[in-house]
Design a protein around this motif. Sequence first.
Motif, PDB file in Angstrom:
ATOM      1  N   THR A  94       0.809  -1.230   0.000  1.00 61.53           N
ATOM      2  CA  THR A  94       0.000   0.000   0.000  1.00 61.53           C
ATOM      3  C   THR A  94       0.832   1.265   0.000  1.00 61.53           C
ATOM      4  N   GLN A  95       2.141   1.123   0.283  1.00 67.37           N
ATOM      5  CA  GLN A  95       3.031   2.286   0.385  1.00 67.37           C
ATOM      6  C   GLN A  95       2.521   3.304   1.401  1.00 67.37           C
ATOM      7  N   THR A  96       1.986   2.782   2.485  1.00 68.76           N
ATOM      8  CA  THR A  96       1.493   3.640   3.562  1.00 68.76           C
ATOM      9  C   THR A  96       2.579   3.835   4.610  1.00 68.76           C
ATOM     10  N   PHE A  97       2.391   4.871   5.447  1.00 62.63           N
ATOM     11  CA  PHE A  97       3.272   5.121   6.582  1.00 62.63           C
ATOM     12  C   PHE A  97       2.548   4.608   7.820  1.00 62.63           C
ATOM     13  N   ILE A  98       3.212   3.747   8.590  1.00 58.65           N
ATOM     14  CA  ILE A  98       2.573   3.091   9.727  1.00 58.65           C
ATOM     15  C   ILE A  98       2.801   3.914  11.000  1.00 58.65           C
ATOM     16  N   VAL A  99       1.714   4.351  11.606  1.00 60.52           N
ATOM     17  CA  VAL A  99       1.767   5.080  12.878  1.00 60.52           C
ATOM     18  C   VAL A  99       1.456   4.088  13.993  1.00 60.52           C
ATOM     19  N   LEU A 100       2.459   3.748  14.782  1.00 59.35           N
ATOM     20  CA  LEU A 100       2.285   2.844  15.913  1.00 59.35           C
ATOM     21  C   LEU A 100       1.837   3.679  17.111  1.00 59.35           C
ATOM     22  N   LEU A 101       0.659   3.375  17.636  1.00 56.80           N
ATOM     23  CA  LEU A 101      -0.025   4.278  18.567  1.00 56.80           C
ATOM     24  C   LEU A 101      -0.339   3.572  19.886  1.00 56.80           C
ATOM     25  N   PRO A 102       0.590   3.594  20.845  1.00 52.67           N
ATOM     26  CA  PRO A 102       0.296   2.983  22.147  1.00 52.67           C
ATOM     27  C   PRO A 102      -0.794   3.778  22.876  1.00 52.67           C
ATOM     28  N   PHE A 103      -1.804   3.077  23.382  1.00 54.52           N
ATOM     29  CA  PHE A 103      -2.866   3.738  24.139  1.00 54.52           C
ATOM     30  C   PHE A 103      -2.557   3.746  25.633  1.00 54.52           C
ATOM     31  N   GLN A 104      -1.809   2.771  26.090  1.00 58.02           N
ATOM     32  CA  GLN A 104      -1.367   2.737  27.485  1.00 58.02           C
ATOM     33  C   GLN A 104       0.119   2.399  27.468  1.00 58.02           C
ATOM     34  N   LYS A 105       0.942   3.380  27.791  1.00 58.04           N
ATOM     35  CA  LYS A 105       2.387   3.237  27.613  1.00 58.04           C
ATOM     36  C   LYS A 105       2.932   2.002  28.311  1.00 58.04           C
ATOM     37  N   ALA A 106       2.444   1.743  29.534  1.00 60.88           N
ATOM     38  CA  ALA A 106       2.969   0.621  30.313  1.00 60.88           C
ATOM     39  C   ALA A 106       2.710  -0.720  29.643  1.00 60.88           C
ATOM     40  N   GLN A 107       1.612  -0.831  28.888  1.00 58.44           N
ATOM     41  CA  GLN A 107       1.252  -2.115  28.274  1.00 58.44           C
ATOM     42  C   GLN A 107       1.552  -2.177  26.772  1.00 58.44           C
ATOM     43  N   ASP A 108       1.530  -1.045  26.105  1.00 62.33           N
ATOM     44  CA  ASP A 108       1.542  -1.044  24.637  1.00 62.33           C
ATOM     45  C   ASP A 108       2.872  -0.616  24.020  1.00 62.33           C
ATOM     46  N   TYR A 109       3.648   0.174  24.748  1.00 61.23           N
ATOM     47  CA  TYR A 109       4.832   0.785  24.130  1.00 61.23           C
ATOM     48  C   TYR A 109       5.869  -0.261  23.740  1.00 61.23           C
ATOM     49  N   GLU A 110       6.038  -1.241  24.601  1.00 68.97           N
ATOM     50  CA  GLU A 110       7.027  -2.294  24.331  1.00 68.97           C
ATOM     51  C   GLU A 110       6.676  -3.069  23.058  1.00 68.97           C
ATOM     52  N   ILE A 111       5.372  -3.278  22.839  1.00 69.95           N
ATOM     53  CA  ILE A 111       4.932  -3.980  21.635  1.00 69.95           C
ATOM     54  C   ILE A 111       5.231  -3.136  20.399  1.00 69.95           C
ATOM     55  N   ALA A 112       4.958  -1.834  20.485  1.00 69.02           N
ATOM     56  CA  ALA A 112       5.264  -0.945  19.364  1.00 69.02           C
ATOM     57  C   ALA A 112       6.763  -0.952  19.060  1.00 69.02           C
ATOM     58  N   GLN A 113       7.568  -0.960  20.109  1.00 69.85           N
ATOM     59  CA  GLN A 113       9.024  -0.999  19.919  1.00 69.85           C
ATOM     60  C   GLN A 113       9.479  -2.319  19.290  1.00 69.85           C
ATOM     61  N   ALA A 114       8.772  -3.408  19.604  1.00 70.77           N
ATOM     62  CA  ALA A 114       9.130  -4.707  19.028  1.00 70.77           C
ATOM     63  C   ALA A 114       8.806  -4.760  17.538  1.00 70.77           C
ATOM     64  N   ILE A 115       7.760  -4.064  17.131  1.00 71.32           N
ATOM     65  CA  ILE A 115       7.327  -4.080  15.732  1.00 71.32           C
ATOM     66  C   ILE A 115       8.167  -3.153  14.864  1.00 71.32           C
ATOM     67  N   GLN A 116       8.547  -2.001  15.410  1.00 70.69           N
ATOM     68  CA  GLN A 116       9.107  -0.940  14.565  1.00 70.69           C
ATOM     69  C   GLN A 116      10.368  -1.311  13.779  1.00 70.69           C
ATOM     70  N   PRO A 117      11.311  -2.060  14.337  1.00 70.90           N
ATOM     71  CA  PRO A 117      12.510  -2.366  13.549  1.00 70.90           C
ATOM     72  C   PRO A 117      12.217  -3.035  12.209  1.00 70.90           C
ATOM     73  N   ALA A 118      11.157  -3.820  12.132  1.00 74.49           N
ATOM     74  CA  ALA A 118      10.797  -4.488  10.875  1.00 74.49           C
ATOM     75  C   ALA A 118      10.266  -3.494   9.852  1.00 74.49           C
ATOM     76  N   LEU A 119       9.801  -2.327  10.343  1.00 70.65           N
ATOM     77  CA  LEU A 119       9.231  -1.320   9.441  1.00 70.65           C
ATOM     78  C   LEU A 119      10.184  -0.143   9.216  1.00 70.65           C
ATOM     79  N   LYS A 120      11.297  -0.152   9.916  1.00 74.46           N
ATOM     80  CA  LYS A 120      12.406   0.800   9.718  1.00 74.46           C
ATOM     81  C   LYS A 120      11.937   2.224   9.464  1.00 74.46           C
ATOM     82  N   ASP A 121      12.165   2.732   8.244  1.00 73.21           N
ATOM     83  CA  ASP A 121      11.914   4.150   7.951  1.00 73.21           C
ATOM     84  C   ASP A 121      10.482   4.454   7.533  1.00 73.21           C
ATOM     85  N   VAL A 122       9.602   3.475   7.571  1.00 71.67           N
ATOM     86  CA  VAL A 122       8.217   3.701   7.127  1.00 71.67           C
ATOM     87  C   VAL A 122       7.243   3.629   8.293  1.00 71.67           C
TER      88      VAL A 122
END
Length: 345
Positions: free
Chosen positions: A206-234
Motif C-alpha cells: 500500500t506504500q502507507t506510513f505506519i503510525v504505531l499508537l500505544p494507548f497505554q504506555k505501560a502495556q503497549d509501548y514495548e509492543i510498538a518498539q518490538a514491531i518498529q525495527p521491521a518497518l524501519k523508515d516507514v
Amino acid sequence: MRALLSGYYGKGNGGDEALLATLLQMLPSHVTPVVLSGNPDETSQRYGVEAHERMSMSSVIKALRSCDAFIWGGGSLIQDATSFISPFYYAGLMALAQKMGLKTVAWAQGIGPLKRSQVRWVARQTFSNCTKVSVRDNASAALLNEWNVSYFLAPDPVWAMESKPTPGLWDLPAPRVAVTLRSHPLLTAPRLETITRALVDFQKATQTFIVLLPFQKAQDYEIAQAIQPALKDVSQILHFEEPQILKGVFRGVEMAIGMRLHSLIMAASEGCRAFAISYDPKVNRLMEDTDMPGWDLANLPNDANLISKTWIEHYANGDPLSPDKIQFLLDRASIHKAVLEDALT
C-alpha cells in the motif's frame, strides 16, 4: 453540586482517560467534578479539576463527605476477567456512597464478563441501588433486564468526545495507517511475529506510513518498539496522553488496525476505516454494532500472507462508517448526557 467521579483514571490508559474527558464534557454546568485518580496531580493539571488518590481510603471518604453525588465514570469497571479484586473496589465505593445518601449514577457501563457467582451477586445489588444507570451495549442491558434494574442504553460516550489536532502528525508521510496493539496473554510471541510480517507486507503493497499508537504506555509501548525495527523508515511511534489529541490522530490516517476498544471507536467516529483484533467481548460487541471487520485474537490466522491480503482488501475497498451512521451514534451517545442531567438536578 459536587460529584465524585470514579473510574480507572490516572493510570495512563487512553481509553479510560477518554471516558473521563467525555464525562467532564457531558456534566451539567452546575456540577463541580471531583476525581479519584491514580495520579491526582496529573489529572488535576490536565483537566483543571480537584483530584484525590483513588487508593487512599481516608482521601476517598473525605471526598465522598464533601460531595452530593457519586458517578462510576464509564467502561468495564464491574468485571472479573482481569481482576477478582477490582469489581469489589468499585462496588465498595458505590455501596459506601449509597449508604452515605449520595445520588449515585452507574454511567456508560459495560458490565462483565462476570465469571464468579459472588461478583455477579455484588454487581446485581449495587446496580439495583443506583439512582440512574446507563449502559453502552446490549449484553449489559440484557444482564440488567435479568436483574430487573431499569437503565438507559446508548453507544459508548467516546463517540461524542471532541477531538483536537494532533501535533506533528501532518509532518509524517501520507497516506498513513494507525496500529494499536496491547499486551495480552493471547498475543503470544509467534502471533506478534505473524502480525509484524503481515504489517510489513501490507506496508509494501500500500506504500502507507505506519503510525504505531500505544494507548497505554505501560502495556503497549514495548509492543510498538518490538514491531518498529521491521518497518524501519516507514513507521513511527506516537504517544499522546491527552485523549482529545489521541482521537485527533484518526482524522489524519486512512485506516486503523486495533485491539483497543477505544482506538476502534475513535477511528470509526472520525470516519476512518477500522479493522479489529478482538481480545475481549466488548470489542466483539462493537464489531457487531458497526459491522466492523476483524478477527478474534484467539483465532487469528497463522498465515501472515492471508492477514496482509485481508488488510490490503479492506484498505482498498472497505468502507468507513457513513456520515449518517456516525451522526446517529453520536446523537445516541448523548443519551448518557441526558442521564447525568436527569440524575443530578
